[in-house]
Write a protein that holds these residues in place. Structure first.
Motif, PDB file in Angstrom:
ATOM      1  N   ARG A 122      18.652 -22.553 -69.722  1.00  0.00           N
ATOM      2  CA  ARG A 122      17.602 -23.448 -68.753  1.00  0.00           C
ATOM      3  C   ARG A 122      16.789 -24.032 -69.677  1.00  0.00           C
ATOM      4  N   GLY A 123      16.476 -25.283 -69.208  1.00  0.00           N
ATOM      5  CA  GLY A 123      15.164 -26.123 -69.851  1.00  0.00           C
ATOM      6  C   GLY A 123      15.468 -27.620 -69.504  1.00  0.00           C
ATOM      7  N   SER A 124      14.545 -28.455 -70.004  1.00  0.00           N
ATOM      8  CA  SER A 124      14.738 -29.855 -69.727  1.00  0.00           C
ATOM      9  C   SER A 124      15.243 -30.592 -71.038  1.00  0.00           C
ATOM     10  N   GLY A 125      15.313 -30.117 -72.102  1.00  0.00           N
ATOM     11  CA  GLY A 125      15.400 -30.665 -73.451  1.00  0.00           C
ATOM     12  C   GLY A 125      16.909 -30.972 -73.706  1.00  0.00           C
ATOM     13  N   PRO A 126      17.157 -31.677 -74.826  1.00  0.00           N
ATOM     14  CA  PRO A 126      18.658 -31.971 -75.203  1.00  0.00           C
ATOM     15  C   PRO A 126      19.297 -30.572 -75.158  1.00  0.00           C
ATOM     16  N   GLY A 127      20.653 -30.648 -74.523  1.00  0.00           N
ATOM     17  CA  GLY A 127      21.637 -29.535 -74.605  1.00  0.00           C
ATOM     18  C   GLY A 127      21.118 -28.501 -73.401  1.00  0.00           C
ATOM     19  N   ARG A 128      20.132 -28.648 -72.707  1.00  0.00           N
ATOM     20  CA  ARG A 128      19.717 -27.629 -71.614  1.00  0.00           C
ATOM     21  C   ARG A 128      20.051 -27.988 -70.336  1.00  0.00           C
ATOM     22  N   PHE A 129      20.111 -27.338 -69.258  1.00  0.00           N
ATOM     23  CA  PHE A 129      20.546 -27.388 -67.970  1.00  0.00           C
ATOM     24  C   PHE A 129      19.472 -26.978 -67.000  1.00  0.00           C
ATOM     25  N   THR A 130      19.049 -27.499 -65.985  1.00  0.00           N
ATOM     26  CA  THR A 130      18.656 -26.873 -64.537  1.00  0.00           C
ATOM     27  C   THR A 130      19.793 -26.543 -63.627  1.00  0.00           C
ATOM     28  N   LEU A 131      20.765 -27.293 -63.597  1.00  0.00           N
ATOM     29  CA  LEU A 131      21.580 -26.897 -62.605  1.00  0.00           C
ATOM     30  C   LEU A 131      23.165 -28.001 -63.012  1.00  0.00           C
ATOM     31  N   VAL A 145      28.674 -33.825 -68.039  1.00  0.00           N
ATOM     32  CA  VAL A 145      27.759 -32.634 -67.373  1.00  0.00           C
ATOM     33  C   VAL A 145      27.049 -33.333 -66.425  1.00  0.00           C
ATOM     34  N   ALA A 146      27.123 -33.012 -65.030  1.00  0.00           N
ATOM     35  CA  ALA A 146      25.942 -33.571 -64.146  1.00  0.00           C
ATOM     36  C   ALA A 146      25.069 -32.451 -63.819  1.00  0.00           C
ATOM     37  N   ASP A 147      23.845 -32.649 -64.443  1.00  0.00           N
ATOM     38  CA  ASP A 147      22.774 -31.683 -64.564  1.00  0.00           C
ATOM     39  C   ASP A 147      21.913 -31.870 -63.350  1.00  0.00           C
ATOM     40  N   ARG A 148      21.945 -31.304 -62.019  1.00  0.00           N
ATOM     41  CA  ARG A 148      21.229 -31.569 -60.836  1.00  0.00           C
ATOM     42  C   ARG A 148      19.605 -31.293 -61.076  1.00  0.00           C
ATOM     43  N   GLU A 149      18.849 -31.350 -59.845  1.00  0.00           N
ATOM     44  CA  GLU A 149      17.494 -31.350 -59.939  1.00  0.00           C
ATOM     45  C   GLU A 149      16.876 -29.923 -60.676  1.00  0.00           C
ATOM     46  N   PRO A 150      15.976 -30.096 -61.038  1.00  0.00           N
ATOM     47  CA  PRO A 150      14.943 -31.211 -61.290  1.00  0.00           C
ATOM     48  C   PRO A 150      15.379 -32.277 -62.299  1.00  0.00           C
ATOM     49  N   ASN A 151      16.249 -31.822 -63.216  1.00  0.00           N
ATOM     50  CA  ASN A 151      16.399 -32.694 -64.564  1.00  0.00           C
ATOM     51  C   ASN A 151      17.074 -34.157 -63.942  1.00  0.00           C
ATOM     52  N   ASN A 152      18.108 -34.130 -62.866  1.00  0.00           N
ATOM     53  CA  ASN A 152      18.797 -35.262 -62.314  1.00  0.00           C
ATOM     54  C   ASN A 152      19.113 -36.270 -63.399  1.00  0.00           C
ATOM     55  N   ARG A 153      20.208 -35.693 -64.053  1.00  0.00           N
ATOM     56  CA  ARG A 153      20.868 -36.584 -65.198  1.00  0.00           C
ATOM     57  C   ARG A 153      22.058 -36.142 -65.608  1.00  0.00           C
ATOM     58  N   TRP A 167      22.160 -39.870 -69.533  1.00  0.00           N
ATOM     59  CA  TRP A 167      21.882 -40.993 -68.648  1.00  0.00           C
ATOM     60  C   TRP A 167      20.832 -40.161 -67.659  1.00  0.00           C
ATOM     61  N   GLY A 168      19.633 -40.854 -67.520  1.00  0.00           N
ATOM     62  CA  GLY A 168      18.676 -40.161 -66.553  1.00  0.00           C
ATOM     63  C   GLY A 168      18.425 -40.904 -65.319  1.00  0.00           C
ATOM     64  N   ASP A 169      17.542 -40.389 -64.751  1.00  0.00           N
ATOM     65  CA  ASP A 169      16.803 -41.287 -63.339  1.00  0.00           C
ATOM     66  C   ASP A 169      18.097 -41.162 -62.282  1.00  0.00           C
ATOM     67  N   LYS A 170      18.667 -40.162 -62.239  1.00  0.00           N
ATOM     68  CA  LYS A 170      19.755 -39.983 -60.901  1.00  0.00           C
ATOM     69  C   LYS A 170      19.097 -39.130 -59.900  1.00  0.00           C
ATOM     70  N   ARG A 171      19.464 -39.326 -58.819  1.00  0.00           N
ATOM     71  CA  ARG A 171      19.098 -38.826 -57.510  1.00  0.00           C
ATOM     72  C   ARG A 171      19.333 -37.339 -57.222  1.00  0.00           C
ATOM     73  N   SER A 172      20.615 -37.106 -57.450  1.00  0.00           N
ATOM     74  CA  SER A 172      20.990 -35.709 -57.291  1.00  0.00           C
ATOM     75  C   SER A 172      22.427 -35.585 -57.700  1.00  0.00           C
ATOM     76  N   PRO A 173      22.881 -35.724 -59.153  1.00  0.00           N
ATOM     77  CA  PRO A 173      24.233 -36.102 -59.492  1.00  0.00           C
ATOM     78  C   PRO A 173      24.991 -34.693 -59.188  1.00  0.00           C
ATOM     79  N   CYS A 174      25.760 -34.662 -58.337  1.00  0.00           N
ATOM     80  CA  CYS A 174      26.790 -33.865 -57.913  1.00  0.00           C
ATOM     81  C   CYS A 174      28.191 -33.621 -58.452  1.00  0.00           C
ATOM     82  N   GLY A 175      29.066 -34.904 -58.295  1.00  0.00           N
ATOM     83  CA  GLY A 175      30.574 -34.932 -58.648  1.00  0.00           C
ATOM     84  C   GLY A 175      30.787 -35.746 -59.723  1.00  0.00           C
ATOM     85  N   LEU A 176      31.582 -35.568 -60.496  1.00  0.00           N
ATOM     86  CA  LEU A 176      31.979 -36.517 -61.558  1.00  0.00           C
ATOM     87  C   LEU A 176      33.615 -36.861 -61.833  1.00  0.00           C
ATOM     88  N   PHE A 177      33.906 -37.788 -61.913  1.00  0.00           N
ATOM     89  CA  PHE A 177      35.377 -38.250 -62.081  1.00  0.00           C
ATOM     90  C   PHE A 177      35.665 -39.308 -63.262  1.00  0.00           C
TER      91      PHE A 177
END
Length: 245
Positions: A122-131, A145-153, A167-177
Motif C-alpha cells: 500500500r502507498g502512493s509512491g512508485p511501485g505501490r498501490f491503493t487498489l 496495472v489499473a490502480d484505482r482510488e485514491p491513486n486513480n492511475r 499515467w495519472g489523473d484518471k477518474r476510477s480506472p477499472c478495466g484494461l485490455f
C-alpha cells in the motif's frame, strides 16, 4: 462466444453468442464472488474469485483444471491471495495477478502456477498501490496495472517489477485490455482508447447512471473481429457491444 462475470447474488460465468443470445451458465457451484476473467490463446478461462481468495483456470465449458491459492483462506500479508481482482496470461505464458481488495499486491507466476515474485504494497509512491483492480501485459514486456482510488492511475512496470512510468489523473480506472496492435482500452467510467504511450485517441461515453455509486464502464474486451465489449456496473448492469467498421 462472449463470457461475462455475474458476481452477485448468484455468482456464475454467463455465456452469450456474439448477438447477445444466452447460451449457458457455469460455475454456480464453484465461485463465491468472481471478479474478472481472462481467456488466453489456448481458450483457458482464468477467473479471479475475490470471495474465495483463488484464481481458477477453467475450460471454456467450465471444468476447473487448476486452482491457484487456498479456497476460502486469505493469504498472509504479501502472499497470494486476499481478494484478488484479475489474472491474465502474458505473451511469454507467465500469469500475472492483481491482489487488490484485501491487499495491494501484484503477483507473478510461472506458466505452471508457481509463485515467482510479488511486488507492491500500500502507498502512493512508485511501485505501490491503493487498489490494483486490473492488469494486462503487452507484447513488448510491459505490465499495466489499473490502480484505482485514491491513486486513480495506470502504473506501468517491467517484468522485474520496476515501475517505469505512470499515467495519472484518471477518474476510477477499472478495466484494461490491450489489442494486438498495442492499442490500449481503458474502462474508466467511460471507455477510453489510448495509444501505446497512454495518449488518448478517443473517448466513448457510457449511458448516465442515476447514482454516484455506479461505476459505469467497468471492464472491456475486444474480440477477433475488432468489436468492443464493455461491461457496466451500476443500476442497469449491462454489457454494451460497440461494432467497429
Amino acid at each position: 462466444r462472449v463470457y461475462v462475470v455475474d458476481r452477485e447474488p448468484d455468482p456464475a460465468i454467463v455465456v452469450f453468442d456474439r448477438d447477445g443470445e444466452l447460451i449457458t451458465t457455469w460455475g454456480e457451484d464453484v465461485f463465491k464472488l468472481p471478479h474478472d476473467l481472462w481467456i488466453d490463446e489456448h481458450d483457458r478461462v482464468l477467473v479471479a474469485d475475490c470471495g474465495d481468495h483463488t484464481v481458477r483456470i477453467c475450460t471454456v465449458d467450465g471444468q476447473v483444471v487448476k486452482t491457484i491459492g487456498t479456497p476460502g483462506v486469505p493469504g498472509a500479508t504479501g502472499m497470494p491471495f486476499n481478494r484478488p481482482t484479475r489474472a491474465v496470461v502474458a505473451p511469454n505464458s507467465e500469469i500475472w495477478v492483481t491482489d487488490g481488495y484485501g491487499q495491494e499486491c501484484l503477483h507473478r507466476f510461472s506458466p505452471a502456477g508457481e509463485l515467482l515474485s510479488t511486488f507492491g504494497g500500500r502507498g502512493s509512491g512508485p511501485g505501490r498501490f491503493t487498489l490494483p483492480h486490473s492488469v494486462v501485459c503487452t507484447k513488448d514486456g510491459r505490465i499495466l496495472v489499473a490502480d484505482r482510488e485514491p491513486n486513480n492511475r495506470i502504473c506501468i512496470f517491467n517484468r522485474s517489477g520496476l515501475q517505469i512510468t505512470e499515467w495519472g489523473d484518471k477518474r476510477s480506472p477499472c478495466g484494461l485490455f490491450v489489442g494486438d496492435d498495442g492499442t490500449i482500452y481503458l474502462a474508466d467510467g467511460s471507455l477510453f482508447i489510448l495509444d501505446a504511450d497512454g495518449n488518448e485517441l478517443t473517448n466513448i461515453p457510457m449511458p448516465e447512471q442515476p447514482t454516484d455509486r455506479a461505476h459505469g464502464a467497468h471492464s472491456v474486451w475486444v474480440d477477433r473481429q475488432g468489436d468492443i465489449y464493455v461491461s457496466e456496473v451500476g443500476i442497469e448492469n449491462l454489457v454494451h457491444k460497440i461494432t467497429c467498421s
